[in-house]
Design an enzyme around this catalytic site. Structure first.
Site, short mmCIF file in Angstrom:
data_model
loop_
_atom_site.label_atom_id
_atom_site.label_comp_id
_atom_site.label_asym_id
_atom_site.label_seq_id
_atom_site.Cartn_x
_atom_site.Cartn_y
_atom_site.Cartn_z
CD GLU A 75 -1.42 -2.40 1.93
OE1 GLU A 75 -0.18 -2.64 1.90
OE2 GLU A 75 -2.24 -3.15 2.47
CB CYS A 112 0.13 -2.88 8.45
SG CYS A 112 1.27 -1.65 7.79
CB CYS A 115 -0.35 0.73 5.00
SG CYS A 115 1.12 -0.10 4.39
N1 THU Z 1 2.30 -6.35 4.06
C1 THU Z 1 1.80 -5.49 3.13
O1 THU Z 1 2.31 -5.39 2.01
N2 THU Z 1 0.75 -4.74 3.49
C2 THU Z 1 0.15 -4.75 4.71
O2 THU Z 1 -0.67 -3.90 5.00
C3 THU Z 1 0.48 -5.82 5.64
C4 THU Z 1 1.76 -6.51 5.39
C5 THU Z 1 3.49 -7.13 3.71
C6 THU Z 1 4.73 -6.72 4.48
C7 THU Z 1 5.54 -8.00 4.41
O3 THU Z 1 6.28 -7.99 3.21
C8 THU Z 1 4.50 -9.10 4.36
O4 THU Z 1 3.29 -8.49 3.99
C9 THU Z 1 4.31 -9.83 5.67
O5 THU Z 1 4.06 -8.95 6.71
#
Ligand code: THU
Length: 160
Positions: A75, A112, A115
């Site tokens: 994101e 998360c 983000c």
């Molecule tokens: N991840 C995302 O790309 N977006 C989120 O909002 C949650 C987590 C990714 C980060 C990491 O590369 C993987 O997911 C595991 O946490």
């Protein structure tokens, strides 16, 4: 003393096929972006596709790093990509899809906290809500009309 209740609201779609056609198309772009994720450590691939008011679609996928905290979520890659390539252009909506190399992800995967904070900055800057749709690999899609539903009591520049 008073109790303050914060109410947030989401719409649940049973599957991506139930989404409005243009949103389903955007979700397909998030899925394509997800497949290009660089996620050798978590094996958890996330794709995000942003639709801008000028019709452009900007994508992002998570980019991991051997020094784990140096990686970045899909994101944030997407919103920073949009900010860099189309500065000042309003973001209308974001579609997010996540999948794992190790299991089938059926739950909708929300952005998360970091983000959410980053997306909030763009919502505030453009002074209009950004619609968010998020899903796993299959299953339900959750939708919010604004990032605010995902981050009540947001910290933003008004406090500075
Ligand atoms: N991840 C995302 O790309 N977006 C989120 O909002 C949650 C987590 C990714 C980060 C990491 O590369 C993987 O997911 C595991 O946490």
């Amino acid at each position: 003393m008073e109790k303050i209740n914060v109410i947030t609201s989401f719409t649940a779609y049973n599957s991506a096929e139930e989404l409005p056609k243009e949103v389903n198309e955007l979700m397909k772009k998030a899925v394509e972006a997800r497949k290009k994720a660089y996620a050798p450590y978590s094996k958890f691939r996330v794709g995000a596709a942003l639709e801008l008011e000028n019709g452009e679609v900007v994508i992002g996928s998570n980019q991991e790093n051997a020094a784990y905290p140096s990686g970045l979520c899909a994101e944030r890659v997407a919103v920073f990509h949009a900010g860099a390539v189309h500065p000042g252009v309003t973001i209308r909506r974001i579609a997010i899809s996540a999948a794992s190399d190790e299991k089938t992800v059926t739950a909708p995967i929300p952005p998360c906290g970091a983000c959410r904070q980053s997306i909030a900055e763009y919502e505030q800057k453009q002074d209009s809500p950004i619609e968010i749709y998020f899903m796993g690999e299959t299953g339900k899609v959750l939708q919010s009309d604004s990032l605010k539903n995902l981050l009540p009591l947001v910290f933003d520049s008004h406090y500075l």
